[in-house]
Design a protein around this motif. Structure first.
Motif, PDB file in Angstrom:
ATOM      1  N   PHE A 430       0.828  -1.207   0.000  1.00  0.00           N
ATOM      2  CA  PHE A 430       0.000   0.000   0.000  1.00  0.00           C
ATOM      3  C   PHE A 430       0.863   1.257   0.000  1.00  0.00           C
ATOM      4  CE2 PHE A 430      -3.608  -2.674   1.759  1.00  0.00           C
ATOM      5  CZ  PHE A 430      -4.418  -2.503   0.645  1.00  0.00           C
ATOM      6  N   ASP A 431       1.937   1.249   0.783  1.00  0.00           N
ATOM      7  CA  ASP A 431       2.843   2.412   0.812  1.00  0.00           C
ATOM      8  C   ASP A 431       3.459   2.649  -0.565  1.00  0.00           C
ATOM      9  OD1 ASP A 431       2.306   2.702   3.502  1.00  0.00           O
ATOM     10  OD2 ASP A 431       4.155   1.711   4.168  1.00  0.00           O
ATOM     11  N   GLN A 432       3.834   1.568  -1.220  1.00  0.00           N
ATOM     12  CA  GLN A 432       4.458   1.666  -2.545  1.00  0.00           C
ATOM     13  C   GLN A 432       3.537   2.354  -3.549  1.00  0.00           C
ATOM     14  OE1 GLN A 432       5.375  -2.169  -4.220  1.00  0.00           O
ATOM     15  NE2 GLN A 432       5.850  -1.340  -6.259  1.00  0.00           N
ATOM     16  N   TYR A 433       2.226   2.099  -3.428  1.00  0.00           N
ATOM     17  CA  TYR A 433       1.275   2.644  -4.397  1.00  0.00           C
ATOM     18  C   TYR A 433       0.516   3.863  -3.869  1.00  0.00           C
ATOM     19  CZ  TYR A 433       2.248  -1.456  -7.225  1.00  0.00           C
ATOM     20  OH  TYR A 433       2.870  -2.407  -8.003  1.00  0.00           O
ATOM     21  N   GLY A 434       1.020   4.464  -2.799  1.00  0.00           N
ATOM     22  CA  GLY A 434       0.463   5.735  -2.334  1.00  0.00           C
ATOM     23  C   GLY A 434      -0.880   5.636  -1.652  1.00  0.00           C
ATOM     24  N   VAL A 435      -1.220   4.472  -1.098  1.00  0.00           N
ATOM     25  CA  VAL A 435      -2.507   4.268  -0.438  1.00  0.00           C
ATOM     26  C   VAL A 435      -2.347   4.475   1.068  1.00  0.00           C
ATOM     27  CG1 VAL A 435      -4.395   2.660  -0.003  1.00  0.00           C
ATOM     28  CG2 VAL A 435      -3.220   2.644  -2.220  1.00  0.00           C
ATOM     29  N   VAL A 436      -3.082   5.413   1.619  1.00  0.00           N
ATOM     30  CA  VAL A 436      -3.010   5.720   3.042  1.00  0.00           C
ATOM     31  C   VAL A 436      -3.869   4.722   3.817  1.00  0.00           C
ATOM     32  CG1 VAL A 436      -3.496   7.440   4.826  1.00  0.00           C
ATOM     33  CG2 VAL A 436      -2.597   8.163   2.602  1.00  0.00           C
ATOM     34  N   THR A 437      -3.264   4.053   4.799  1.00  0.00           N
ATOM     35  CA  THR A 437      -3.999   3.085   5.619  1.00  0.00           C
ATOM     36  C   THR A 437      -4.230   3.579   7.041  1.00  0.00           C
ATOM     37  OG1 THR A 437      -1.963   1.962   6.282  1.00  0.00           O
ATOM     38  CG2 THR A 437      -3.080   1.152   4.293  1.00  0.00           C
ATOM     39  N   ASP A 438      -3.529   4.615   7.447  1.00  0.00           N
ATOM     40  CA  ASP A 438      -3.691   5.168   8.792  1.00  0.00           C
ATOM     41  C   ASP A 438      -4.841   6.164   8.786  1.00  0.00           C
ATOM     42  OD1 ASP A 438      -3.560   6.340  11.279  1.00  0.00           O
ATOM     43  OD2 ASP A 438      -1.454   6.935  11.136  1.00  0.00           O
ATOM     44  N   PRO A 439      -5.948   5.870   9.477  1.00  0.00           N
ATOM     45  CA  PRO A 439      -7.091   6.790   9.435  1.00  0.00           C
ATOM     46  C   PRO A 439      -6.785   8.168  10.007  1.00  0.00           C
ATOM     47  CG  PRO A 439      -7.428   5.074  11.103  1.00  0.00           C
ATOM     48  CD  PRO A 439      -6.221   4.672  10.308  1.00  0.00           C
ATOM     49  N   GLN A 440      -5.768   8.252  10.864  1.00  0.00           N
ATOM     50  CA  GLN A 440      -5.411   9.560  11.421  1.00  0.00           C
ATOM     51  C   GLN A 440      -4.787  10.485  10.378  1.00  0.00           C
ATOM     52  OE1 GLN A 440      -6.528  10.172  14.464  1.00  0.00           O
ATOM     53  NE2 GLN A 440      -7.286   8.058  14.396  1.00  0.00           N
ATOM     54  N   LYS A 441      -4.354   9.923   9.257  1.00  0.00           N
ATOM     55  CA  LYS A 441      -3.757  10.726   8.193  1.00  0.00           C
ATOM     56  C   LYS A 441      -4.760  11.093   7.100  1.00  0.00           C
ATOM     57  CE  LYS A 441       0.903   8.853   8.884  1.00  0.00           C
ATOM     58  NZ  LYS A 441       2.040   8.126   8.266  1.00  0.00           N
ATOM     59  N   ILE A 442      -6.001  10.670   7.276  1.00  0.00           N
ATOM     60  CA  ILE A 442      -7.054  11.003   6.312  1.00  0.00           C
ATOM     61  C   ILE A 442      -7.746  12.275   6.791  1.00  0.00           C
ATOM     62  CG2 ILE A 442      -9.211  10.216   5.256  1.00  0.00           C
ATOM     63  CD1 ILE A 442      -8.249   7.337   5.918  1.00  0.00           C
TER      64      ILE A 442
END
Length: 635
Positions: A430-442
């Motif tokens: 996910f990090d490699q493809y720019g997908v944010v998984t941490d809800p605090q960063k949304i």
């Protein structure tokens, strides 16, 4: 065939009722027109095609004067509880690339949609879905739609397991029994799928005081199916991830102290679709109906469906949802009529805890040693765009780790059954493809927002929704920052028309398309979707958004009570007080600004927009503020 006459059998029916009755249980004219070398279906076929899970659309962006419309099909999956097995996801991903517009879209009823399918490819796409453990039957049309359930895969919570199980069982009970689906799309081949529970099969055929038709292919629906769409969900006490008050029927799992299922609390009569300037149409919140023991739940569901089937309005489709039947009759008469079909009294409703909305984003334990990951998807659109490649990432992860997923009612998704040893590898992809998984960063507004697809493909859309909301959220954030409420959580939902597919009428701040670039504004919903909002202004030109919101946010900041949300504040103080404060505030502001007016008529290319978005997030500013500073410095 001869059917038992329904209470409205002698009344003049709507045109669509005749189409359904003449369709030979959803076969015609779809079967005939599918063989014709044309780009589109007739209007009659389009109406029947909905029962098979597809809408015919016209891409308005591609309209050319004097030429045929750009016809294409949208296809929607029927996925009870949002369950998508890995083989089905990989098939949907492939089909969207080969036959669609290279994106998938998660819906607010926990299904997937593929957009952009040509008529000539529709049979290939549907047959491929069915052969991969999926279905589109009943995803649209006048019957029971996709049955919703909380998406959280808690393996140590019996109530959540029961909710999933009974979402499947109710979906099976109310699935159309016509052979049309397999005849048309799979040439009669009955694909092997999960076996129905024996008690569901038995219940479907049990008469139950007139709930079924004894002749024909549809024991529950008959030849004319339901008066309009019918929506159900199953949830657990306290979990309102399903927007339970918006459903025709909501079953709440009730267990004993040992976690064993005893029965269900029942809500009924919710629904959001309405029409502008038609006061006889309205959004309505579901009522408490009563409690039903687990062994009686199938007969009860048949009874409530039969009540709506036989007494729902088949003359005026605007008045045909079950919410209008309950509104017209009252809860007591409705309950009494259901009891006649049910054959016994409904028990009193049992106490419940307060309802809470959960989105389940981020990494979590699922209760059996494995993990699940909730992913936020902006407006439900699974796509690759620039450095953000969600579609590529999901394909790689599902293919490598063979993970199932659950789609959420907030058009996000959950990957589950994750071995803890694979967490770092999955996170790295996910990090490699720019997908944010941490809800605090949304961004907070983005996390809790929803929008329908609207333009260019939805035929009902009056104005933009999915394509407009990112910029609108940014502008709202700019106003919040300006008045000192930068971290405020507000549930915002937007639709391009009043049908309410993104459920804006339960939002704290709802936008409902009312004219090109204009929206009806709804205020007063709650963060946990437990109270209907109300219309505050009928037509707000979106260029005036900041001028409209600033006084409301200032008033909220000054007069809010401890812990009070924006929607709760608007409901408590009342619309008269809001309007009075806004009028005084704007009068004062106009004097101070000496007639200065903010205008929004500047566009930027997609690549510039994405750079602005990243820069604004990095600097904790709104895009509007950043552009204003850049222009001030340049000019």
């Amino acid at each position: 065939m001869v059917q038992t006459p329904t209470p409205q059998a002698t009344e003049k029916r709507s045109k669509l009722e005749g189409l359904k009755q003449r369709s030979h249980y959803l076969r015609e004219p779809v079967a005939t027109e599918l063989l014709e070398d044309t780009t589109h279906f007739s209007e009659a076929a389009v109406q029947i095609l909905k029962f098979h899970g597809s809408y015919q659309q016209d891409n308005r962006d591609n309209r050319v004067k004097g030429q045929e419309k750009d016809y294409q099909m949208m296809l929607r999956t029927r996925s009870p509880g949002g369950f998508i097995p890995p083989e089905l996801y990989l098939t949907l991903d492939r089909l969207s690339n080969e036959y669609g517009n290279h994106t998938l879209r998660t819906t607010t009823r926990q299904g997937f949609q593929i957009h952009g399918i040509l008529k000539k490819n529709l049979k290939t796409v549907i047959s491929s879905i069915v052969k991969s453990m999926g279905s589109t039957l009943g995803a649209c049309g006048d019957l029971n739609r996709n049955v919703m359930a909380p998406p959280a895969p808690y393996k140590n919570r019996p109530d959540y397991i029961y909710a999933w199980d009974y979402a499947d069982r109710i979906a099976d009970l109310l699935t159309p029994q016509t052979g049309a689906y397999y005849e048309i799309w799979l040439d009669g081949e009955k694909v092997i799928s999960a076996e129905e529970a024996p008690e569901v099969k038995a219940a479907r055929q049990r008469n139950g005081n007139g709930t079924i038709f004894h002749e024909g292919e549809e024991p529950i629906y008959g030849t004319q199916y339901m008066p309009r769409k019918f929506k159900c969900c199953v949830t657990v006490p306290g979990d309102n991830s399903v927007d339970l008050y918006t459903q025709d029927v909501c079953l709440v799992v009730m267990t004993n102290e040992q976690g064993e299922l005893e029965g269900f609390n029942v809500y009924a009569g919710g629904g959001l679709g309405r029409t502008h300037n038609k006061e006889e149409t309205f959004a309505r919140q579901a009522d408490e109906i009563g409690y039903v023991a687990k062994e009686d739940i199938y007969d009860f569901m048949k009874a409530i469906v039969a009540t709506q089937r036989d007494y729902g309005d088949r003359v005026n489709r605007r008045h045909a949802r079950m919410k209008y039947l309950i509104h017209d009759w009252g809860v007591d008469k409705f309950r009494s009529r259901v009891e006649k079909y049910f054959g016994r009294p409904i028990e009193p409703f049992k106490p419940l805890p307060a309802w809470q909305y959960e989105d389940y984003l981020g990494w979590h334990e699922q209760g059996d040693g494995k993990l699940f990951l909730g992913l936020s998807i902006d407006n439900g659109r699974v796509k690759d765009e620039g450095d953000f490649k969600l579609k590529t990432a999901l394909h790689a992860i599902v293919q490598q780790f063979n993970l199932p997923m659950r789609l959420t009612p907030n058009h996000n998704l959950i990957l589950y059954e994750i071995d803890p040893g694979f967490k770092d590898t999955i996170q790295a992809i996910f990090d490699q493809y720019g997908v944010v998984t941490d809800p605090q960063k949304i961004p907070t507004l983005t996390r809790y927002a929803m929008a329908c697809p609207a333009l260019p493909t939805c035929g009902l859309a009056i104005t933009e929704s999915e394509r407009a909301i990112p910029g609108i959220l940014d502008r709202i954030q700019g106003v919040l920052n300006q008045v000192g409420l930068g971290e405020e959580k507000i549930v915002i939902r937007m639709t391009g028309c009043p049908n309410g597919c993104a459920r804006p009428y339960m939002a704290e701040l709802g936008f409902v398309g009312s004219a090109p670039e204009s929206y009806q504004i709804w205020l007063g919903g709650t963060p946990h979707q437990t109270k209907l909002a109300r219309p505050y202004i009928d037509r707000l030109p979106i260029r005036d958004l900041e001028i409209f919101l600033e006084p409301l946010f200032v008033y909220f900041k000054q007069e809010r009570q401890t812990g009070e949300s924006f929607g709760e504040f608007c409901d408590r103080v009342g619309f008269d007080a809001l309007r009075q404060f806004a009028a005084q505030y704007q009068e004062s502001a106009n004097t101070a600004r000496k007639g200065r007016k903010i205008r929004y008529r500047i566009g930027v290319h997609d690549e510039v927009y994405e750079k602005l978005k990243v820069a604004a997030q990095n600097q904790n500013k709104s895009m509007t503020q950043l552009v204003a500073e850049a222009l001030d410095a340049y000019l």
